[in-house]
Structures are given as C-alpha cells and as structure tokens.
Design a protein around this motif. Sequence first.
Motif, PDB file in Angstrom:
ATOM      1  N   VAL A 162      -4.774   5.140  33.035  1.00  0.00           N
ATOM      2  CA  VAL A 162      -5.689   4.204  33.684  1.00  0.00           C
ATOM      3  C   VAL A 162      -5.094   3.931  35.057  1.00  0.00           C
ATOM      4  O   VAL A 162      -4.055   3.296  35.179  1.00  0.00           O
ATOM      5  CB  VAL A 162      -5.838   2.896  32.879  1.00  0.00           C
ATOM      6  CG1 VAL A 162      -6.706   1.900  33.635  1.00  0.00           C
ATOM      7  CG2 VAL A 162      -6.413   3.170  31.501  1.00  0.00           C
ATOM      8  N   THR A 163      -5.748   4.419  36.090  1.00  0.00           N
ATOM      9  CA  THR A 163      -5.179   4.317  37.439  1.00  0.00           C
ATOM     10  C   THR A 163      -6.265   3.994  38.449  1.00  0.00           C
ATOM     11  O   THR A 163      -7.431   4.364  38.268  1.00  0.00           O
ATOM     12  CB  THR A 163      -4.441   5.624  37.808  1.00  0.00           C
ATOM     13  OG1 THR A 163      -3.848   5.474  39.088  1.00  0.00           O
ATOM     14  CG2 THR A 163      -5.370   6.814  37.824  1.00  0.00           C
ATOM     15  N   GLY A 164      -5.898   3.264  39.481  1.00  0.00           N
ATOM     16  CA  GLY A 164      -6.825   2.950  40.561  1.00  0.00           C
ATOM     17  C   GLY A 164      -7.990   2.078  40.125  1.00  0.00           C
ATOM     18  O   GLY A 164      -9.070   2.155  40.699  1.00  0.00           O
ATOM     19  N   GLN A 165      -7.781   1.237  39.131  1.00  0.00           N
ATOM     20  CA  GLN A 165      -8.866   0.430  38.581  1.00  0.00           C
ATOM     21  C   GLN A 165      -8.695  -1.045  38.908  1.00  0.00           C
ATOM     22  O   GLN A 165      -7.586  -1.521  39.118  1.00  0.00           O
ATOM     23  CB  GLN A 165      -8.926   0.591  37.056  1.00  0.00           C
ATOM     24  CG  GLN A 165      -9.162   2.002  36.602  1.00  0.00           C
ATOM     25  CD  GLN A 165     -10.464   2.564  37.124  1.00  0.00           C
ATOM     26  OE1 GLN A 165     -11.509   1.926  37.004  1.00  0.00           O
ATOM     27  NE2 GLN A 165     -10.415   3.739  37.729  1.00  0.00           N
ATOM     28  N   VAL A 166      -9.801  -1.751  38.907  1.00  0.00           N
ATOM     29  CA  VAL A 166      -9.798  -3.200  39.001  1.00  0.00           C
ATOM     30  C   VAL A 166     -10.246  -3.704  37.640  1.00  0.00           C
ATOM     31  O   VAL A 166     -11.361  -3.418  37.193  1.00  0.00           O
ATOM     32  CB  VAL A 166     -10.755  -3.709  40.101  1.00  0.00           C
ATOM     33  CG1 VAL A 166     -10.827  -5.224  40.075  1.00  0.00           C
ATOM     34  CG2 VAL A 166     -10.311  -3.206  41.461  1.00  0.00           C
ATOM     35  N   LEU A 167      -9.376  -4.410  36.950  1.00  0.00           N
ATOM     36  CA  LEU A 167      -9.683  -4.970  35.641  1.00  0.00           C
ATOM     37  C   LEU A 167      -9.929  -6.458  35.829  1.00  0.00           C
ATOM     38  O   LEU A 167      -9.023  -7.201  36.204  1.00  0.00           O
ATOM     39  CB  LEU A 167      -8.528  -4.730  34.669  1.00  0.00           C
ATOM     40  CG  LEU A 167      -8.685  -5.302  33.273  1.00  0.00           C
ATOM     41  CD1 LEU A 167      -9.864  -4.635  32.564  1.00  0.00           C
ATOM     42  CD2 LEU A 167      -7.402  -5.096  32.480  1.00  0.00           C
ATOM     43  N   LEU A 168     -11.155  -6.885  35.582  1.00  0.00           N
ATOM     44  CA  LEU A 168     -11.500  -8.290  35.755  1.00  0.00           C
ATOM     45  C   LEU A 168     -11.166  -9.049  34.483  1.00  0.00           C
ATOM     46  O   LEU A 168     -11.705  -8.769  33.416  1.00  0.00           O
ATOM     47  CB  LEU A 168     -12.985  -8.438  36.069  1.00  0.00           C
ATOM     48  CG  LEU A 168     -13.450  -7.789  37.372  1.00  0.00           C
ATOM     49  CD1 LEU A 168     -14.956  -7.906  37.509  1.00  0.00           C
ATOM     50  CD2 LEU A 168     -12.755  -8.421  38.552  1.00  0.00           C
ATOM     51  N   VAL A 169     -10.274 -10.005  34.607  1.00  0.00           N
ATOM     52  CA  VAL A 169      -9.911 -10.881  33.502  1.00  0.00           C
ATOM     53  C   VAL A 169     -10.378 -12.262  33.934  1.00  0.00           C
ATOM     54  O   VAL A 169      -9.604 -13.081  34.414  1.00  0.00           O
ATOM     55  CB  VAL A 169      -8.392 -10.840  33.234  1.00  0.00           C
ATOM     56  CG1 VAL A 169      -8.034 -11.692  32.027  1.00  0.00           C
ATOM     57  CG2 VAL A 169      -7.921  -9.406  33.039  1.00  0.00           C
ATOM     58  N   ASP A 170     -11.699 -12.491  33.810  1.00  0.00           N
ATOM     59  CA  ASP A 170     -12.285 -13.697  34.402  1.00  0.00           C
ATOM     60  C   ASP A 170     -13.265 -14.427  33.485  1.00  0.00           C
ATOM     61  O   ASP A 170     -14.050 -15.258  33.939  1.00  0.00           O
ATOM     62  CB  ASP A 170     -12.971 -13.346  35.721  1.00  0.00           C
ATOM     63  CG  ASP A 170     -14.196 -12.448  35.557  1.00  0.00           C
ATOM     64  OD1 ASP A 170     -14.516 -12.057  34.415  1.00  0.00           O
ATOM     65  OD2 ASP A 170     -14.831 -12.150  36.582  1.00  0.00           O
ATOM     66  N   GLY A 171     -13.250 -14.130  32.194  1.00  0.00           N
ATOM     67  CA  GLY A 171     -14.125 -14.846  31.267  1.00  0.00           C
ATOM     68  C   GLY A 171     -15.606 -14.593  31.516  1.00  0.00           C
ATOM     69  O   GLY A 171     -16.446 -15.374  31.099  1.00  0.00           O
ATOM     70  N   GLY A 172     -15.918 -13.526  32.221  1.00  0.00           N
ATOM     71  CA  GLY A 172     -17.317 -13.204  32.515  1.00  0.00           C
ATOM     72  C   GLY A 172     -17.843 -13.804  33.810  1.00  0.00           C
ATOM     73  O   GLY A 172     -19.040 -13.728  34.088  1.00  0.00           O
ATOM     74  N   LEU A 173     -16.973 -14.382  34.632  1.00  0.00           N
ATOM     75  CA  LEU A 173     -17.405 -15.038  35.871  1.00  0.00           C
ATOM     76  C   LEU A 173     -18.202 -14.103  36.761  1.00  0.00           C
ATOM     77  O   LEU A 173     -19.243 -14.479  37.299  1.00  0.00           O
ATOM     78  CB  LEU A 173     -16.190 -15.584  36.624  1.00  0.00           C
ATOM     79  CG  LEU A 173     -16.477 -16.325  37.937  1.00  0.00           C
ATOM     80  CD1 LEU A 173     -17.343 -17.550  37.672  1.00  0.00           C
ATOM     81  CD2 LEU A 173     -15.196 -16.739  38.607  1.00  0.00           C
ATOM     82  N   ARG A 174     -17.757 -12.860  36.921  1.00  0.00           N
ATOM     83  CA  ARG A 174     -18.484 -11.910  37.771  1.00  0.00           C
ATOM     84  C   ARG A 174     -19.855 -11.581  37.222  1.00  0.00           C
ATOM     85  O   ARG A 174     -20.792 -11.294  37.957  1.00  0.00           O
ATOM     86  CB  ARG A 174     -17.693 -10.619  37.948  1.00  0.00           C
ATOM     87  CG  ARG A 174     -16.440 -10.789  38.721  1.00  0.00           C
ATOM     88  CD  ARG A 174     -16.725 -10.849  40.221  1.00  0.00           C
ATOM     89  NE  ARG A 174     -15.600 -11.353  40.941  1.00  0.00           N
ATOM     90  CZ  ARG A 174     -14.700 -10.616  41.554  1.00  0.00           C
ATOM     91  NH1 ARG A 174     -14.807  -9.320  41.529  1.00  0.00           N
ATOM     92  NH2 ARG A 174     -13.704 -11.164  42.176  1.00  0.00           N
ATOM     93  N   LEU A 175     -20.002 -11.599  35.911  1.00  0.00           N
ATOM     94  CA  LEU A 175     -21.288 -11.308  35.284  1.00  0.00           C
ATOM     95  C   LEU A 175     -22.315 -12.397  35.595  1.00  0.00           C
ATOM     96  O   LEU A 175     -23.509 -12.141  35.668  1.00  0.00           O
ATOM     97  CB  LEU A 175     -21.145 -11.172  33.764  1.00  0.00           C
ATOM     98  CG  LEU A 175     -20.259 -10.027  33.293  1.00  0.00           C
ATOM     99  CD1 LEU A 175     -20.057 -10.116  31.785  1.00  0.00           C
ATOM    100  CD2 LEU A 175     -20.857  -8.696  33.672  1.00  0.00           C
ATOM    101  N   ALA A 176     -21.816 -13.621  35.745  1.00  0.00           N
ATOM    102  CA  ALA A 176     -22.702 -14.768  35.970  1.00  0.00           C
ATOM    103  C   ALA A 176     -23.128 -14.895  37.425  1.00  0.00           C
ATOM    104  O   ALA A 176     -24.076 -15.608  37.724  1.00  0.00           O
ATOM    105  CB  ALA A 176     -22.010 -16.050  35.529  1.00  0.00           C
TER     106      ALA A 176
END
Length: 193
Positions: A178-192
């Motif tokens: 897994v390289t060059g990725q942005v992993l969002l650990v935000d409780g779904g904030l970006r989805l909202a």
Amino acid sequence: MSQLCVVFGGSRGIGRAVAALLAEKGQRVVVVSRNLDAARAAAASLPGADHVGLNCDVSSELDVQRTFEQILRECGNVDYLVNASGINRDALLARTRPEDMVSILHTNLLGTMLTCRASLRSMIQNRGGAIVNIGLIRTDMTAALDEDVLKGAVPLGRFGEPREVAHAVHFLLETPYVTGQVLLVDGGLRLAS
C-alpha cells in the motif's frame, strides 16, 4: 527483527499513541519532540527496550539534519517515519499575526517536508521503508475548538481518538504494497461534506 521507527511529535497526542503501539508491536522507537525532557520521558514509558528520546525543531533544516545524523549514528537506518508534530494558532485569519502564519507553515508543512527528505537516505540504503504523515484528531492541541459543533459534522457523532489513528498508522507501515495513498481516518467526515 525489529524495525527502527522515528516518530516526530511522539511525546504527546497522536504521536505518543503511535509510538506506544509500535513499541507494543516490538519495534524500536525514536521519540522526537521539541522538548528533550518530554521526548525522553515518553521513550522511557514505552514497553520494551532500546527506545530513544531526542529533541528537534522540525522548522529548522539544520536541526532536522542534525537529528537524523544522530539517529543514524546511534540507532542505525530508519525504517519508518511518522510525522505527527504540528502546532495550532487557532484564530480568525483577520486576527492571525503574520509571524504566527509563518510559524504554522514552517512547522506543519516545511517540517514535514524536511523530515521526509532527511529520512530518504536511510530508506534508500534499506531498500524500503514507509512514511506516514498525520491528519487532525482529538488531542490537547484541538482542545480549544468547539467540539460540539465539530462532532455534529462527523457521521459517527464523535471525534476519533489518537489510538484509533495509531492503528491506521501501524497498518500503513506494516503493509508495504500500500503506497502513495491517503487513508482518511475521520469518522466519515469527508463523506458528509
């Protein structure tokens, strides 16, 4: 064999949670903070042995170079770099002083770039490695923010905790494909949004 993990901002908040989890998983950890006493205390509190606490001002290129030279000399090549250091000068833009803006940029942006660049030599010599740069989560640095308003925007209805981010960091460090990725650990904030 354990990996050498360098955690900038490792004396508190997300960085401390990351350092603790990595140490629990058997890794050697270098805790780096602006405050040497805080870095040493955090390193001493980690499970296992051979952890080190160092101080560094990430906004200073010379200080970052000195710190990495010391790490290479005393601990060996860097396998993992975690950038969890940052500052917050929470104010309206109209009230933010130019020197605070420069300080934020130097620490949060330039500091991350400097530590990434400085760690690359070790990682190239090791023929691999991983770098994780952290996003916003509930820590003492965010305590001044209006938590009720912000929690209302998060679909899970709460802020994440530093330990939850630490698990995501561990996953990224231990999964080299897994390289060059942005992993969002935000409780779904970006989805909202």
